[in-house]
Scaffold this active site. Structure first.
Site, PDB file in Angstrom:
ATOM      1  N   ASP A  47      -2.026   5.517  -4.571  1.00 23.16           N
ATOM      2  CA  ASP A  47      -1.825   4.190  -5.167  1.00 23.16           C
ATOM      3  C   ASP A  47      -3.105   3.684  -5.806  1.00 23.16           C
ATOM      4  O   ASP A  47      -4.175   4.224  -5.591  1.00 23.16           O
ATOM      5  CB  ASP A  47      -1.449   3.194  -4.064  1.00 23.16           C
ATOM      6  CG  ASP A  47      -0.026   3.373  -3.611  1.00 23.16           C
ATOM      7  OD1 ASP A  47       0.758   3.951  -4.367  1.00 23.16           O
ATOM      8  OD2 ASP A  47       0.290   2.928  -2.492  1.00 23.16           O
ATOM      9  N   LYS A  69      -1.101   3.588 -11.799  1.00 23.44           N
ATOM     10  CA  LYS A  69      -1.058   3.246 -13.223  1.00 23.44           C
ATOM     11  C   LYS A  69      -0.801   4.501 -14.049  1.00 23.44           C
ATOM     12  O   LYS A  69      -1.065   5.608 -13.639  1.00 23.44           O
ATOM     13  CB  LYS A  69      -2.340   2.555 -13.652  1.00 23.44           C
ATOM     14  CG  LYS A  69      -3.628   3.301 -13.402  1.00 23.44           C
ATOM     15  CD  LYS A  69      -4.745   2.510 -14.051  1.00 23.44           C
ATOM     16  CE  LYS A  69      -6.134   2.975 -13.834  1.00 23.44           C
ATOM     17  NZ  LYS A  69      -6.704   3.447 -12.686  1.00 23.44           N
ATOM     18  N   MET A 183       0.665 -10.340  -0.542  1.00 21.70           N
ATOM     19  CA  MET A 183       1.152 -10.549  -1.922  1.00 21.70           C
ATOM     20  C   MET A 183       1.475 -12.022  -2.173  1.00 21.70           C
ATOM     21  O   MET A 183       2.440 -12.328  -2.871  1.00 21.70           O
ATOM     22  CB  MET A 183       2.398  -9.680  -2.191  1.00 21.70           C
ATOM     23  CG  MET A 183       2.111  -8.207  -2.099  1.00 21.70           C
ATOM     24  SD  MET A 183       3.603  -7.201  -2.149  1.00 21.70           S
ATOM     25  CE  MET A 183       4.170  -7.300  -0.468  1.00 21.70           C
TER      26      MET A 183
HETATM   27  N1  SAH Z   1       0.286  -1.413   2.988  1.00 25.41           N
HETATM   28  C1  SAH Z   1      -0.726  -2.399   2.684  1.00 25.41           C
HETATM   29  C2  SAH Z   1      -0.153  -3.628   2.004  1.00 25.41           C
HETATM   30  C3  SAH Z   1       0.461  -3.346   0.637  1.00 25.41           C
HETATM   31  S1  SAH Z   1       1.061  -4.797  -0.139  1.00 25.41           S
HETATM   32  C4  SAH Z   1      -1.461  -2.789   3.984  1.00 25.41           C
HETATM   33  O1  SAH Z   1      -1.031  -2.374   5.072  1.00 25.41           O
HETATM   34  O2  SAH Z   1      -2.480  -3.485   3.901  1.00 25.41           O
HETATM   35  C5  SAH Z   1      -0.332  -5.268  -1.116  1.00 25.41           C
HETATM   36  C6  SAH Z   1      -0.897  -6.567  -0.615  1.00 25.41           C
HETATM   37  O3  SAH Z   1      -1.687  -6.340   0.558  1.00 25.41           O
HETATM   38  C7  SAH Z   1      -1.856  -7.257  -1.578  1.00 25.41           C
HETATM   39  O4  SAH Z   1      -1.153  -8.032  -2.531  1.00 25.41           O
HETATM   40  C8  SAH Z   1      -2.662  -8.119  -0.637  1.00 25.41           C
HETATM   41  O5  SAH Z   1      -1.949  -9.275  -0.254  1.00 25.41           O
HETATM   42  C9  SAH Z   1      -2.773  -7.226   0.594  1.00 25.41           C
HETATM   43  N2  SAH Z   1      -4.023  -6.444   0.588  1.00 25.41           N
HETATM   44  C10 SAH Z   1      -4.147  -5.107   0.578  1.00 25.41           C
HETATM   45  N3  SAH Z   1      -5.443  -4.746   0.639  1.00 25.41           N
HETATM   46  C11 SAH Z   1      -6.167  -5.882   0.689  1.00 25.41           C
HETATM   47  C12 SAH Z   1      -7.543  -6.185   0.758  1.00 25.41           C
HETATM   48  N4  SAH Z   1      -8.476  -5.222   0.794  1.00 25.41           N
HETATM   49  N5  SAH Z   1      -7.919  -7.481   0.797  1.00 25.41           N
HETATM   50  C13 SAH Z   1      -7.006  -8.466   0.763  1.00 25.41           C
HETATM   51  N6  SAH Z   1      -5.683  -8.251   0.699  1.00 25.41           N
HETATM   52  C14 SAH Z   1      -5.257  -6.976   0.668  1.00 25.41           C
END
Ligand code: SAH
Length: 264
Positions: A47, A69, A183
């Protein structure tokens, strides 16, 4: 760590898929198993949010596919990703599907696992550090705390079918619960309005964490009332996590900020 990794230098079984959590962005926050699998796989499908340093750990002859992308900057559609995983596994490759955070938390890892299972492909899941854990750690507050928060809810205000199915009265009604919104950046006004309308105190401490765990992390501590305005003022960008709850007030920076405000 090195000896741990070298115990498993044998080749991976072919025709199988590993859904691997890459962690939140700091490349050191992947599991030992996750790193070993990246180093061994024939194919790495990743991703957008996965740290480049981790992708660079792949074998030099491994096929590497960025599904975050493609020309035109649109991500590869979910179904196409699933077909891709299935066809590489069927072609006899060992496939690592590298996902940000934890594959089973808002990562669509569940959908991929079901598609692979339906295709008869052996699938393994390697957990990762999810954004909630990483952001709380680097923003300096716990997600649960005796006498302050006895439960935590990982949720989203982002609904791909446009219908808001959140149970706002339940989300707003328990001040001993920490709410973590994934998100949520584009929905902060809606989140604030719904929580306040359903009875949550607008002074509830909040943190907005952009790029949690990475060098460029920015954290905004504020009240629920202020989340949308401050996010706009600081021009916060994705990935950004919203945490709502009294645990946020345990962060040193939150306390310093509040001390400064009350002294002013
Ligand atoms: N599977 C991922 C989440 C995917 S959804 C997990 O377990 O973290 C994507 C969302 O996760 C983003 O829009 C944001 O809200 C959050 N996110 C992922 N990485 C982040 C980071 N380093 N800092 C802040 N928010 C993060």
């Amino acid at each position: 760590m090195l000896s741990l990794l070298s115990q498993h230098q044998n080749q991976l079984p072919v025709g199988e898929v590993w859904l691997v959590g890459a962690g939140p962005g700091d490349p050191e926050l992947i599991s030992v198993r996750g790193l070993r699998l990246i180093r061994q796989a024939d194919v790495v499908v990743h991703d957008r949010l996965v740290a480049a340093e981790l992708i660079d750990e792949r074998r030099k002859d491994a096929l590497c596919i960025d599904v975050g992308k493609r020309p035109g900057h649109h991500p590869v559609p979910q179904q196409e990703i699933e077909h891709m995983l299935i066809s590489h596994a069927r072609a006899g490759k060992s496939v690592v599907r590298l996902k940000g955070g934890d594959p089973f938390i808002f990562g669509r890892g569940g959908e991929e696992m079901l598609a692979l299972r339906a295709a008869g492909i052996r699938t393994h899941v390697v957990p990762g550090i999810t954004a909630a854990s990483a952001c709380a750690a680097s923003a300096g507050f716990p997600l649960t705390q005796r006498h302050t928060a006895n439960n935590v809810c990982l949720t989203t205000a982002h609904h791909c079918d446009e219908r808001d199915t959140s149970n706002w009265s339940s989300l707003a009604g328990d001040s001993s619960r920490t709410l973590v919104f994934y998100m949520g950046l584009s929905a902060l006004g809606r989140i604030r309005n719904n929580l306040v309308q359903h009875g949550m105190n607008a002074d509830t401490p909040c943190a907005l964490i952009e790029n949690g765990s990475k060098r460029q992390q920015r954290t905004v501590y504020c009240s629920l009332r202020q989340i949308a305005d401050l996010a706009a003022q600081h021009k916060l960008q994705t990935p950004c996590l919203l945490v709502v709850g009294n645990v946020v007030s345990l962060a040193e920076e939150y306390q310093n900020q509040n001390r400064a405000v009350s002294a002013a």
